[in-house]
Design a protein around this motif. Structure first.
Motif, short mmCIF file in Angstrom:
data_model
loop_
_atom_site.label_atom_id
_atom_site.label_comp_id
_atom_site.label_asym_id
_atom_site.label_seq_id
_atom_site.Cartn_x
_atom_site.Cartn_y
_atom_site.Cartn_z
N CYS A 154 0.84 -1.19 0.00
CA CYS A 154 0.00 0.00 0.00
C CYS A 154 0.88 1.25 0.00
O CYS A 154 0.59 2.22 -0.72
CB CYS A 154 -0.94 -0.01 1.20
N TRP A 155 1.94 1.26 0.79
CA TRP A 155 2.88 2.39 0.81
C TRP A 155 3.45 2.62 -0.59
O TRP A 155 3.49 3.75 -1.08
CB TRP A 155 4.01 2.12 1.80
N GLU A 156 3.87 1.54 -1.23
CA GLU A 156 4.43 1.67 -2.58
C GLU A 156 3.38 2.17 -3.56
O GLU A 156 3.69 2.97 -4.45
CB GLU A 156 5.03 0.33 -3.01
N TRP A 157 2.14 1.73 -3.42
CA TRP A 157 1.05 2.22 -4.28
C TRP A 157 0.89 3.73 -4.07
O TRP A 157 0.79 4.49 -5.04
CB TRP A 157 -0.25 1.49 -3.96
N LEU A 158 0.86 4.16 -2.80
CA LEU A 158 0.69 5.58 -2.49
C LEU A 158 1.84 6.44 -3.02
O LEU A 158 1.61 7.50 -3.59
CB LEU A 158 0.55 5.79 -0.98
N THR A 159 3.07 5.98 -2.85
CA THR A 159 4.20 6.78 -3.32
C THR A 159 4.22 6.86 -4.83
O THR A 159 4.57 7.90 -5.40
CB THR A 159 5.54 6.26 -2.77
N ASP A 160 3.81 5.80 -5.50
CA ASP A 160 3.71 5.83 -6.96
C ASP A 160 2.62 6.82 -7.39
O ASP A 160 2.83 7.63 -8.29
CB ASP A 160 3.41 4.43 -7.50
N ALA A 161 1.47 6.77 -6.73
CA ALA A 161 0.35 7.67 -7.05
C ALA A 161 0.70 9.13 -6.75
O ALA A 161 0.21 10.04 -7.41
CB ALA A 161 -0.90 7.26 -6.29
N ALA A 162 1.53 9.36 -5.76
CA ALA A 162 1.88 10.72 -5.35
C ALA A 162 3.03 11.32 -6.13
O ALA A 162 3.27 12.53 -6.05
CB ALA A 162 2.23 10.74 -3.86
N GLY A 163 3.73 10.52 -6.90
CA GLY A 163 4.92 10.99 -7.60
C GLY A 163 4.71 12.23 -8.44
O GLY A 163 5.54 13.13 -8.44
N GLU A 164 3.60 12.31 -9.16
CA GLU A 164 3.39 13.47 -10.03
C GLU A 164 3.12 14.76 -9.26
O GLU A 164 3.22 15.85 -9.81
CB GLU A 164 2.26 13.20 -11.02
N TYR A 165 2.76 14.65 -7.99
CA TYR A 165 2.50 15.83 -7.15
C TYR A 165 3.68 16.15 -6.24
O TYR A 165 3.70 17.19 -5.60
CB TYR A 165 1.25 15.60 -6.28
N GLY A 166 4.62 15.23 -6.15
CA GLY A 166 5.70 15.33 -5.19
C GLY A 166 5.19 14.94 -3.82
O GLY A 166 4.04 15.18 -3.48
N TYR A 167 6.03 14.27 -3.05
CA TYR A 167 5.63 13.89 -1.69
C TYR A 167 6.82 13.95 -0.75
O TYR A 167 7.96 13.84 -1.17
CB TYR A 167 4.95 12.52 -1.65
N GLU A 168 6.51 14.14 0.50
CA GLU A 168 7.52 14.22 1.55
C GLU A 168 7.24 13.16 2.59
O GLU A 168 6.08 12.96 2.99
CB GLU A 168 7.51 15.59 2.20
N VAL A 169 8.30 12.50 3.04
CA VAL A 169 8.24 11.56 4.15
C VAL A 169 9.06 12.18 5.28
O VAL A 169 10.30 12.21 5.17
CB VAL A 169 8.78 10.17 3.75
N PRO A 170 8.41 12.68 6.34
CA PRO A 170 9.17 13.28 7.45
C PRO A 170 9.95 12.23 8.22
O PRO A 170 9.64 11.04 8.19
CB PRO A 170 8.08 13.90 8.33
N ILE A 171 10.93 12.68 8.95
CA ILE A 171 11.68 11.78 9.85
C ILE A 171 10.72 11.34 10.94
O ILE A 171 10.03 12.17 11.54
CB ILE A 171 12.89 12.51 10.45
N PRO A 172 10.64 10.01 11.19
CA PRO A 172 9.69 9.52 12.23
C PRO A 172 10.04 10.01 13.61
O PRO A 172 11.13 10.30 13.93
CB PRO A 172 9.77 8.01 12.15
#
Length: 172
Positions: A154-172
């Motif tokens: 699901c994470w990989e699906w989301l990051t693929d879907a978000a690629g065209e908008y750019g996405y940020e993953v904050p430090i946990p």
């Protein structure tokens, strides 16, 4: 509190990814770790003020999500229901928080519900791509609940879907 190792450890990396030439990332994607998730089935009074269908309500320090007829998911609360079947789901689900300007656009790539009508406090059991998920509308975004066994995909699906908008993953 849940203290198991995250199901996403090998696929989450802090940083900014995808298309970022539009003034920053359109999506902030983070895992909410250490939540207490308790599923409750109650057929009569539980001693708690629980929300109705497709809704959520504050409950103690957390929130109660209605996930079906006579069923709720209690998130990060010390509340203790009476006259109910209670099952700990803390290690069975991963909770992702999606915020930012492109949340609806990213989710609409694989979610069949009308996200324009999905508001803060709403709850929906739905699909996201091939994954059964639970969505909870929060201020500025969505909390997405997915089975732990599907969390990486699901994470990989989301990051693929978000690629065209750019996405940020904050430090946990």
């Amino acid at each position: 509190m849940a203290d198991a190792t995250s199901a996403l450890t090998i696929v989450t990396f802090p940083g900014r990814f995808g298309r970022l030439d539009q003034g920053g990332p359109g999506l902030i994607l983070r895992e909410r770790r250490g939540l207490r998730l308790t599923e409750v089935a109650a057929w009569d009074a539980t001693g708690l003020d629980l929300p109705g269908p497709n809704a959520s309500a504050p409950l103690g320090d957390g929130v109660a999500l209605n996930i079906g007829p006579d069923r709720w998911l209690l998130v990060d609360t010390e509340a203790s229901p009476d006259n109910a079947a209670v099952v700990d789901q803390s290690h069975g689900r991963v909770v992702l928080r999606l915020t930012g300007a492109a949340v609806r656009e990213v989710l609409s790539k694989g979610c069949p519900i009308d996200l324009d009508r999905f508001a803060q406090g709403d709850v929906a059991a739905t699909r996201l791509g091939p994954f059964a998920t639970l969505l909870h509308g929060i201020e500025g975004g969505v909390d997405l609940y997915v089975a732990r066994g599907y969390a990486q995909a699901c994470w990989e699906w989301l990051t693929d879907a978000a690629g065209e908008y750019g996405y940020e993953v904050p430090i946990p």
